[in-house]
Motif scaffolding. Structure first.
Motif, PDB file in Angstrom:
ATOM      1  N   ALA B 187      25.901  79.485  -0.946  1.00 47.88           N
ATOM      2  CA  ALA B 187      25.284  80.168   0.262  1.00 47.88           C
ATOM      3  C   ALA B 187      23.831  79.602   0.777  1.00 47.88           C
ATOM      4  CB  ALA B 187      25.630  81.889   0.102  1.00 47.88           C
ATOM      5  N   LEU B 188      23.677  79.620   1.674  1.00 48.94           N
ATOM      6  CA  LEU B 188      22.435  79.100   1.992  1.00 48.94           C
ATOM      7  C   LEU B 188      21.621  79.671   2.919  1.00 48.94           C
ATOM      8  CD1 LEU B 188      19.815  76.457   1.325  1.00 48.94           C
ATOM      9  CD2 LEU B 188      21.348  75.518   3.033  1.00 48.94           C
ATOM     10  N   ARG B 189      20.950  81.019   3.551  1.00 48.54           N
ATOM     11  CA  ARG B 189      20.264  81.207   4.558  1.00 48.54           C
ATOM     12  C   ARG B 189      19.348  81.506   4.758  1.00 48.54           C
ATOM     13  NH1 ARG B 189      23.218  84.453   0.471  1.00 48.54           N
ATOM     14  NH2 ARG B 189      25.830  85.084   1.889  1.00 48.54           N
ATOM     15  N   PRO B 190      19.148  80.997   6.212  1.00 51.91           N
ATOM     16  CA  PRO B 190      17.604  81.064   6.251  1.00 51.91           C
ATOM     17  C   PRO B 190      16.260  82.322   6.507  1.00 51.91           C
ATOM     18  CG  PRO B 190      19.441  81.084   8.319  1.00 51.91           C
ATOM     19  CD  PRO B 190      19.875  81.108   7.327  1.00 51.91           C
ATOM     20  N   ARG B 191      15.317  82.184   7.056  1.00 53.49           N
ATOM     21  CA  ARG B 191      14.426  82.816   6.001  1.00 53.49           C
ATOM     22  C   ARG B 191      14.346  84.219   7.288  1.00 53.49           C
ATOM     23  NH1 ARG B 191      13.135  83.353   1.148  1.00 53.49           N
ATOM     24  NH2 ARG B 191      12.425  82.307  -0.493  1.00 53.49           N
ATOM     25  N   VAL B 192      14.653  83.127   8.182  1.00 54.68           N
ATOM     26  CA  VAL B 192      14.633  84.338   9.500  1.00 54.68           C
ATOM     27  C   VAL B 192      15.768  83.894  10.706  1.00 54.68           C
ATOM     28  CG1 VAL B 192      12.172  83.842   9.975  1.00 54.68           C
ATOM     29  CG2 VAL B 192      12.838  81.612  10.350  1.00 54.68           C
ATOM     30  N   PRO B 193      15.903  83.956  11.951  1.00 57.77           N
ATOM     31  CA  PRO B 193      17.220  83.669  12.346  1.00 57.77           C
ATOM     32  C   PRO B 193      16.965  82.797  12.683  1.00 57.77           C
ATOM     33  CG  PRO B 193      16.449  86.397  12.601  1.00 57.77           C
ATOM     34  CD  PRO B 193      15.560  85.255  11.974  1.00 57.77           C
ATOM     35  N   ALA B 194      18.619  81.961  12.340  1.00 58.29           N
ATOM     36  CA  ALA B 194      18.536  80.626  12.410  1.00 58.29           C
ATOM     37  C   ALA B 194      19.643  79.570  12.536  1.00 58.29           C
ATOM     38  CB  ALA B 194      17.745  79.511  12.326  1.00 58.29           C
ATOM     39  N   ALA B 195      20.432  78.668  13.105  1.00 60.50           N
ATOM     40  CA  ALA B 195      21.642  78.327  13.166  1.00 60.50           C
ATOM     41  C   ALA B 195      21.743  77.795  11.460  1.00 60.50           C
ATOM     42  CB  ALA B 195      21.468  76.772  13.752  1.00 60.50           C
ATOM     43  N   CYS B 196      22.884  78.166  11.730  1.00 60.92           N
ATOM     44  CA  CYS B 196      23.287  77.980   9.780  1.00 60.92           C
ATOM     45  C   CYS B 196      23.331  76.334   9.597  1.00 60.92           C
ATOM     46  CB  CYS B 196      24.370  78.155   9.262  1.00 60.92           C
ATOM     47  SG  CYS B 196      24.714  80.257   9.356  1.00 60.92           S
ATOM     48  N   ALA B 197      23.363  75.680   8.011  1.00 58.39           N
ATOM     49  CA  ALA B 197      23.203  74.898   8.154  1.00 58.39           C
ATOM     50  C   ALA B 197      24.326  74.043   7.770  1.00 58.39           C
ATOM     51  CB  ALA B 197      22.138  74.157   6.357  1.00 58.39           C
ATOM     52  N   HIS B 198      25.069  73.326   6.875  1.00 57.46           N
ATOM     53  CA  HIS B 198      26.002  72.554   6.654  1.00 57.46           C
ATOM     54  C   HIS B 198      26.573  71.507   5.917  1.00 57.46           C
ATOM     55  CE1 HIS B 198      29.284  69.896   7.046  1.00 57.46           C
ATOM     56  NE2 HIS B 198      28.791  68.385   6.685  1.00 57.46           N
ATOM     57  N   LEU B 199      26.840  71.392   4.341  1.00 51.98           N
ATOM     58  CA  LEU B 199      26.886  70.976   3.616  1.00 51.98           C
ATOM     59  C   LEU B 199      26.967  69.484   3.630  1.00 51.98           C
ATOM     60  CD1 LEU B 199      25.998  71.020   0.041  1.00 51.98           C
ATOM     61  CD2 LEU B 199      28.260  71.998  -0.448  1.00 51.98           C
ATOM     62  N   ALA B 200      26.299  68.447   3.531  1.00 47.65           N
ATOM     63  CA  ALA B 200      27.006  67.188   3.665  1.00 47.65           C
ATOM     64  C   ALA B 200      27.529  66.628   1.663  1.00 47.65           C
ATOM     65  CB  ALA B 200      25.638  66.251   3.906  1.00 47.65           C
ATOM     66  N   GLU B 201      27.074  67.263   0.938  1.00 48.52           N
ATOM     67  CA  GLU B 201      27.536  66.476  -0.593  1.00 48.52           C
ATOM     68  C   GLU B 201      26.748  67.179  -1.488  1.00 48.52           C
ATOM     69  OE1 GLU B 201      26.799  62.342  -2.864  1.00 48.52           O
ATOM     70  OE2 GLU B 201      26.074  62.168  -0.883  1.00 48.52           O
ATOM     71  N   ALA B 202      27.441  67.600  -2.222  1.00 47.39           N
ATOM     72  CA  ALA B 202      27.398  68.037  -3.839  1.00 47.39           C
ATOM     73  C   ALA B 202      27.761  67.490  -5.221  1.00 47.39           C
ATOM     74  CB  ALA B 202      27.841  69.579  -3.467  1.00 47.39           C
ATOM     75  N   SER B 203      26.188  67.133  -6.125  1.00 50.97           N
ATOM     76  CA  SER B 203      27.101  66.474  -7.135  1.00 50.97           C
ATOM     77  C   SER B 203      26.688  67.211  -8.262  1.00 50.97           C
ATOM     78  CB  SER B 203      26.433  65.027  -7.189  1.00 50.97           C
ATOM     79  OG  SER B 203      24.994  64.501  -6.747  1.00 50.97           O
ATOM     80  N   LEU B 204      26.887  66.712  -9.603  1.00 48.08           N
ATOM     81  CA  LEU B 204      25.759  67.274 -10.616  1.00 48.08           C
ATOM     82  C   LEU B 204      26.018  65.665 -11.556  1.00 48.08           C
ATOM     83  CD1 LEU B 204      25.847  69.972 -12.524  1.00 48.08           C
ATOM     84  CD2 LEU B 204      27.957  68.980 -13.291  1.00 48.08           C
ATOM     85  N   LEU B 205      24.589  65.969 -11.612  1.00 44.35           N
ATOM     86  CA  LEU B 205      24.512  65.491 -13.164  1.00 44.35           C
ATOM     87  C   LEU B 205      24.099  65.494 -14.508  1.00 44.35           C
ATOM     88  CD1 LEU B 205      22.712  61.810 -13.049  1.00 44.35           C
ATOM     89  CD2 LEU B 205      20.624  63.092 -13.365  1.00 44.35           C
ATOM     90  N   LEU B 206      24.955  65.253 -15.350  1.00 42.23           N
ATOM     91  CA  LEU B 206      25.254  65.854 -16.610  1.00 42.23           C
ATOM     92  C   LEU B 206      24.543  64.823 -17.442  1.00 42.23           C
ATOM     93  CD1 LEU B 206      25.519  68.416 -17.367  1.00 42.23           C
ATOM     94  CD2 LEU B 206      28.372  67.229 -17.789  1.00 42.23           C
ATOM     95  N   VAL B 207      23.799  65.094 -18.364  1.00 39.14           N
ATOM     96  CA  VAL B 207      23.238  64.128 -20.022  1.00 39.14           C
ATOM     97  C   VAL B 207      23.866  65.249 -20.631  1.00 39.14           C
ATOM     98  CG1 VAL B 207      21.373  63.434 -20.557  1.00 39.14           C
ATOM     99  CG2 VAL B 207      21.422  63.742 -17.857  1.00 39.14           C
ATOM    100  N   THR B 208      24.386  64.644 -21.800  1.00 42.46           N
ATOM    101  CA  THR B 208      24.894  64.593 -22.761  1.00 42.46           C
ATOM    102  C   THR B 208      24.233  63.832 -23.685  1.00 42.46           C
ATOM    103  OG1 THR B 208      27.057  64.244 -22.423  1.00 42.46           O
ATOM    104  CG2 THR B 208      26.978  66.084 -21.805  1.00 42.46           C
ATOM    105  N   LEU B 209      24.250  64.404 -24.772  1.00 42.03           N
ATOM    106  CA  LEU B 209      24.025  63.926 -25.941  1.00 42.03           C
ATOM    107  C   LEU B 209      24.758  63.964 -27.310  1.00 42.03           C
ATOM    108  CD1 LEU B 209      21.964  61.858 -27.933  1.00 42.03           C
ATOM    109  CD2 LEU B 209      21.133  64.781 -28.952  1.00 42.03           C
TER     110      LEU B 209
END
Lengths: 119, 222
Positions: B187-209
């Protein structure tokens, strides 16, 4: 692609020989993004004296290898010569798509022969 | 019983490189993320043609370590969000009423022996700038159940650059193996009343050994 081995017996002194591994050759080119292949190289050659006493800038000889070369020079039947093997190796990284279409970077140690030595 | 046929050379090489021995042919083409190109070029001495164990900048490469991310590791995965790839346009709502998004990451390719050292969530939003900034909250989401515990909250001053959040130690315990799947509600909420954002892309960078790829000698060298 490999540098042709010299004749039937491992001729010439122990040194690094060129060996290029092509991912296309093993049919991985569709899912391996980079590199297209890598210089793996290999070791071949005689470890008789004086090759066993590698020259300046080469890998320092192992005393045991020198001992074996000396023994062989004195009594050819005893124990044979030291072997020409990788003495210093380098890593490679491979960037590829896995079966879940993630982009994966894997790092492999000791994949490229930089130097050969008598052991 | 008949012994299994020895693997052919290609299968043997795949096995030696700890790669899945059956690859199903051409993957779904997608652009290689710039971060992965950067990590590859930074790491591969043959690519940089500067000789073994040095980066193009001349620093010495430590084995089993991802210099650029500053953690131990020998496998880096860029895992795209498997949630609803096409999101229905969210109606603009008043502050506090912004939508939540569910993102799903398939971690089934990560083997139990691999030890995660970094799990960086990267989100790209599209929205008009809000001077006061935003607040991002990430909650554990289970399929068909209500919201789980809040894993982390983070202030987001601007949406002009990707928003990053470190999940290791938040989404799963730091010393545990990666879960097979990771499902998060964002959830992404603006701190003051404003139009909501749109999620364009989500990814995970995972490093393992993967200790099996990390030779003791290499470790000693380190």
């Amino acid at each position: 692609e490999a540098e042709p081995a010299v004749g039937g017996s491992p001729g010439g002194t122990c040194r690094t020989r060129r060996l290029y591994v092509s991912f296309r050759e093993v049919g991985w080119h569709r899912w391996v993004i980079a590199p297209r292949g890598f210089l793996a190289n290999y070791c071949q050659g005689q470890c008789a004296l004086p090759a066993t006493l590698s020259g300046p800038g080469g890998t320092p000889p192992l005393n045991h290898a020198v001992l074996r070369a000396l023994m062989h020079a004195a009594a050819p039947g005893a124990g044979g010569l030291p072997c020409c093997v990788p003495a210093r190796l380098s890593p490679i990284s491979v960037l590829f798509f896995d079966n879940s279409d993630n982009v994966v970077l894997r790092h492999y140690e000791d994949m490229v022969v930089d130097e050969c030595g008598c052991r | 019983a008949r012994a299994p046929a020895p693997p052919g050379p290609a299968a043997a090489l795949l096995q030696a490189l700890w790669l899945p021995n059956v690859h199903r042919g051409a993957p779904t083409p997608r652009p290689v993320p710039p971060v992965m190109w950067r990590l590859f070029r930074h790491r591969d001495p043959q690519e940089a043609r500067v000789g073994p164990r040095r980066t193009p900048q001349g620093t010495t490469l430590r084995p089993c370590h991802v210099e650029e991310l500053g953690v131990a590791g020998n496998i880096v995965r860029h895992i795209p969000d498997r949630g609803a790839p096409t999101r229905p346009p969210e109606p603009a709502r008043a502050a506090g009423q912004c939508p939540e998004w569910t993102v799903v990451f398939d971690l089934s390719a990560v083997e139990p022996a691999e030890r995660p050292s970094r799990a960086r969530l990267e989100l790209r939003f599209a929205a008009a700038e809000v001077p006061a900034g935003w607040e991002l909250s990430i909650t554990q989401a289970a399929e068909g159940e209500g919201a789980g515990p809040v894993l982390l909250r983070q202030a987001v001053p601007t949406l002009g650059t990707p928003v990053r959040a470190e999940l290791l130690g938040a989404a799963w315990p730091r010393n545990a193996s990666a879960p097979r799947s990771l499902r998060l509600a964002l959830a992404l909420r603006p701190r003051v009343p404003a139009a909501c954002a749109h999620l364009a892309e989500a990814s995970l960078l995972l490093v393992t050994l993967d200790p099996r790829l990390c030779h003791p000698l290499a470790r000693l060298r380190r």
